[in-house]
Scaffold this motif. Structure first.
Motif, PDB file in Angstrom:
ATOM      1  N   GLU A  40       1.159  -1.164  -0.234  1.00  0.00           N
ATOM      2  CA  GLU A  40       0.073   0.101   0.537  1.00  0.00           C
ATOM      3  C   GLU A  40       1.079   1.053  -0.053  1.00  0.00           C
ATOM      4  O   GLU A  40       0.999   2.240  -0.515  1.00  0.00           O
ATOM      5  CB  GLU A  40      -0.738  -0.011   1.633  1.00  0.00           C
ATOM      6  CG  GLU A  40      -1.987  -0.523   1.273  1.00  0.00           C
ATOM      7  CD  GLU A  40      -3.047  -0.630   2.484  1.00  0.00           C
ATOM      8  OE1 GLU A  40      -3.164   0.057   3.212  1.00  0.00           O
ATOM      9  OE2 GLU A  40      -3.658  -2.282   2.832  1.00  0.00           O
ATOM     10  N   ASP A  43       1.889   2.072  -3.241  1.00  0.00           N
ATOM     11  CA  ASP A  43       1.588   1.801  -4.713  1.00  0.00           C
ATOM     12  C   ASP A  43       1.381   3.335  -3.942  1.00  0.00           C
ATOM     13  O   ASP A  43       1.356   4.784  -4.945  1.00  0.00           O
ATOM     14  CB  ASP A  43       0.764   1.334  -4.513  1.00  0.00           C
ATOM     15  CG  ASP A  43      -0.407   1.487  -5.287  1.00  0.00           C
ATOM     16  OD1 ASP A  43       0.105   0.780  -6.483  1.00  0.00           O
ATOM     17  OD2 ASP A  43      -1.622   1.974  -5.170  1.00  0.00           O
ATOM     18  N   THR A  48       3.032   5.299 -10.777  1.00  0.00           N
ATOM     19  CA  THR A  48       2.046   4.646 -11.625  1.00  0.00           C
ATOM     20  C   THR A  48       2.701   3.666 -12.682  1.00  0.00           C
ATOM     21  O   THR A  48       2.405   2.444 -12.934  1.00  0.00           O
ATOM     22  CB  THR A  48       0.858   4.745 -12.055  1.00  0.00           C
ATOM     23  OG1 THR A  48       1.518   5.704 -13.279  1.00  0.00           O
ATOM     24  CG2 THR A  48      -0.157   5.581 -10.978  1.00  0.00           C
ATOM     25  N   THR A 186      -7.878   1.392  -1.460  1.00  0.00           N
ATOM     26  CA  THR A 186      -7.074  -0.247  -1.776  1.00  0.00           C
ATOM     27  C   THR A 186      -7.858  -0.993  -2.507  1.00  0.00           C
ATOM     28  O   THR A 186      -9.625  -1.359  -1.844  1.00  0.00           O
ATOM     29  CB  THR A 186      -6.269  -0.605  -1.379  1.00  0.00           C
ATOM     30  OG1 THR A 186      -7.228  -0.801   0.379  1.00  0.00           O
ATOM     31  CG2 THR A 186      -4.964   0.482  -0.576  1.00  0.00           C
TER      32      THR A 186
END
Length: 194
Positions: A40, A43, A48, A186
Motif C-alpha cells: 500500500e 503504491d 504508477t 485499495t
C-alpha cells in the motif's frame, strides 16, 4: 519501518537515476511479515509506471552488507528485501534500456451485484469477520449467510464455486514520513471460509 524502507528506496533510486520512483521493484518478504501494508505504501509513494512484483511469505537469501561486513549479519533479522531497477542517469535515452512488460491476472471472475457494507465486526478469537450489507433494490440489511446464499443461487449451487472470495474496496489516509496524509483506495480479496 515501512516509511524508512520507502524513503530508502526513494533515496537510492534518486541517487542512481534522478527519479525518486524506480522502474521496477522485486519485493520478497518472509512468511511472518504481512506485506500488504508495504505494498500500500509503495503504491502510494511511487509512480504508477513503477512495476512491483515479488513473493510474500517466502524464504530468501541475499548478499550485500553482510558480504562487506560479516559481523553485521542482517540476513537473520530481515523481514523483507527489495531489488530495485532504476534508469542510468548518465546514459542517453533509448540506448540499452530494459523495458518491463507486466501482465497480471487475479484468476478471479466477478459475480453478482455490488454490496455496500453496513456493519463489519472482526472477531480476533476465531479470526473471522461478521458483516451485514445492503444491495441496490433490496430493502434492509443482509447478513453474511444471506449474501452467500444469493451468490450460490446465481452460480447454480455451492459445488460450482469451490473457492469464493469477497473483493473489498477500502479508503484510508496514507503518508510517508512527515508529509501531509492524503486519501488512497485499495482493493483486497478475502477468502470466504464459512
Amino acid at each position: 519501518m515501512i516509511d524508512d524502507l520507502v524513503l530508502s528506496v526513494r533515496e537510492r533510486s534518486f541517487s542512481r537515476s534522478g527519479s525518486a520512483s524506480p522502474v521496477g521493484i522485486l519485493l520478497f518478504s518472509d512468511e511472518d511479515t504481512d506485506i500488504k501494508l508495504v505494498l500500500e505504501k509503495f503504491d502510494y509513494a511511487f509512480s504508477t509506471e513503477t512495476v512491483i512484483v515479488g513473493d510474500g511469505g517466502s524464504q530468501f537469501l541475499y548478499r550485500g552488507e553482510t558480504a562487506i561486513n560479516p559481523s553485521n549479519n542482517k540476513a537473520a533479522s530481515s523481514a523483507a528485501v527489495a531489488l530495485l531497477f532504476s534508469r542510468d542517469r548518465g546514459k542517453p535515452p533509448g540506448v540499452g534500456e530494459t523495458q518491463f512488460h507486466v501482465m497480471l491476472s487475479t484468476g478471479i471472475s466477478s459475480i453478482g451485484p455490488t454490496y455496500k457494507a453496513v456493519s463489519v465486526r472482526e472477531r480476533s478469537s476465531d479470526y473471522s469477520t461478521w458483516l451485514t450489507a445492503k444491495r441496490e433494490a433490496v430493502h434492509g440489511s443482509l447478513d453474511g449467510q444471506t449474501i452467500l446464499d444469493q451468490i450460490y443461487d446465481e452460480l447454480g449451487g455451492h459445488n460450482n464455486c469451490p473457492v469464493l472470495y469477497v473483493g473489498v474496496t477500502k479508503r484510508r489516509k496514507c503518508s510517508i514520513g512527515q508529509e501531509k496524509p492524503s486519501w488512497i483506495s485499495t482493493h483486497e480479496f478475502h477468502e470466504v471460509l464459512r
